[in-house]
Design an enzyme around this catalytic site. Structure first.
Site, PDB file in Angstrom:
ATOM      1  CG  ASP A  84     -89.664  14.425 -17.701  1.00 33.40           C
ATOM      2  OD1 ASP A  84     -89.807  14.041 -16.509  1.00 33.40           O
ATOM      3  OD2 ASP A  84     -88.572  14.858 -18.129  1.00 33.40           O
ATOM      4  CB  CYS A 105     -88.982  17.186 -15.445  1.00 32.03           C
ATOM      5  SG  CYS A 105     -88.037  18.622 -14.921  1.00 32.03           S
ATOM      6  CB  THR A 125     -83.657  18.341 -12.008  1.00 36.91           C
ATOM      7  OG1 THR A 125     -83.991  18.960 -13.267  1.00 36.91           O
ATOM      8  CG2 THR A 125     -82.565  17.296 -12.211  1.00 36.91           C
ATOM      9  CG  HIS A 182     -92.539  36.555   0.117  1.00 38.04           C
ATOM     10  ND1 HIS A 182     -91.279  36.740   0.647  1.00 38.04           N
ATOM     11  CD2 HIS A 182     -93.398  36.717   1.159  1.00 38.04           C
ATOM     12  CE1 HIS A 182     -91.370  37.008   1.945  1.00 38.04           C
ATOM     13  NE2 HIS A 182     -92.649  36.983   2.286  1.00 38.04           N
ATOM     14  CG  HIS A 214     -94.456  40.282  -1.114  1.00 34.54           C
ATOM     15  ND1 HIS A 214     -93.104  40.078  -1.014  1.00 34.54           N
ATOM     16  CD2 HIS A 214     -94.934  40.248   0.164  1.00 34.54           C
ATOM     17  CE1 HIS A 214     -92.773  39.903   0.258  1.00 34.54           C
ATOM     18  NE2 HIS A 214     -93.868  40.008   0.994  1.00 34.54           N
TER      19      HIS A 214
END
Ligand code: RB5
Length: 150
Positions: A8, A65, A67, A98, A133
């Site tokens: 964004d 974006c 954050t 993992h 995993h």
């Protein structure tokens, strides 16, 4: 590797930088925008990449974006998507080793170009370790089957 990318307005500058970096590395990048600084809604852009990863049209995705949080929430709504929000190279490596993360997410207002480039390269070069995993990923797939509708 074919990689779909989107962002964004909070991540457009970092996305442009990473598209150029990945192409220099010889990666096949599909740039789905956004292409300017004007405000856009991250769910619109995030779902484009997540849908392609979920459908197996690309091998991996990168979303940015401000954050990274909004893109993470969107991407992880898609079956088969394992999207990891990372802020350092250790997490970028673990995300693949993992978690077999098939989408890497970063905050364009949090990390700079140098660190972001290192994280992307680390994620691309790391390999899923399987074993215990894989058992955990299978459990995530079971959760998806039970809870995804439609
Ligand atoms: C846009 O201002 C901002 O909310 C967005 O880029 C992102 O950080 C949301 O999680």
């Amino acid at each position: 590797m074919r990689i779909a990318m989107a962002c964004d307005h909070g991540g457009v500058r970092l996305k442009e930088d990473l598209v150029a970096f990945l192409r220099e590395l010889g990666q096949d990048v599909e740039d789905l925008g956004s292409f300017g600084e004007g405000p856009v809604d991250y769910p619109d852009l995030g779902q484009e990449v997540a849908q392609k990863v979920s459908a197996g049209e690309v091998e991996g995705g990168i979303l940015i974006c401000g954050t990274g949080i909004g893109m993470s929430i969107v991407a992880n709504k898609f079956p088969g998507v394992r999207a990891a929000l990372v802020h350092h190279t250790y997490a970028a490596r673990m995300a693949k080793e993992h978690n077999a993360a098939n989408i890497l997410i970063m905050g364009g207002r949090i990390v700079g170009s140098g660190l972001a480039r290192e994280m992307v390269k680390t994620w691309l070069e790391a390999e899923f370790q399987g074993g215990r995993h894989l058992r955990r990923l299978t459990k995530i797939e079971e959760i998806e089957r039970r809870n995804f509708k439609g």
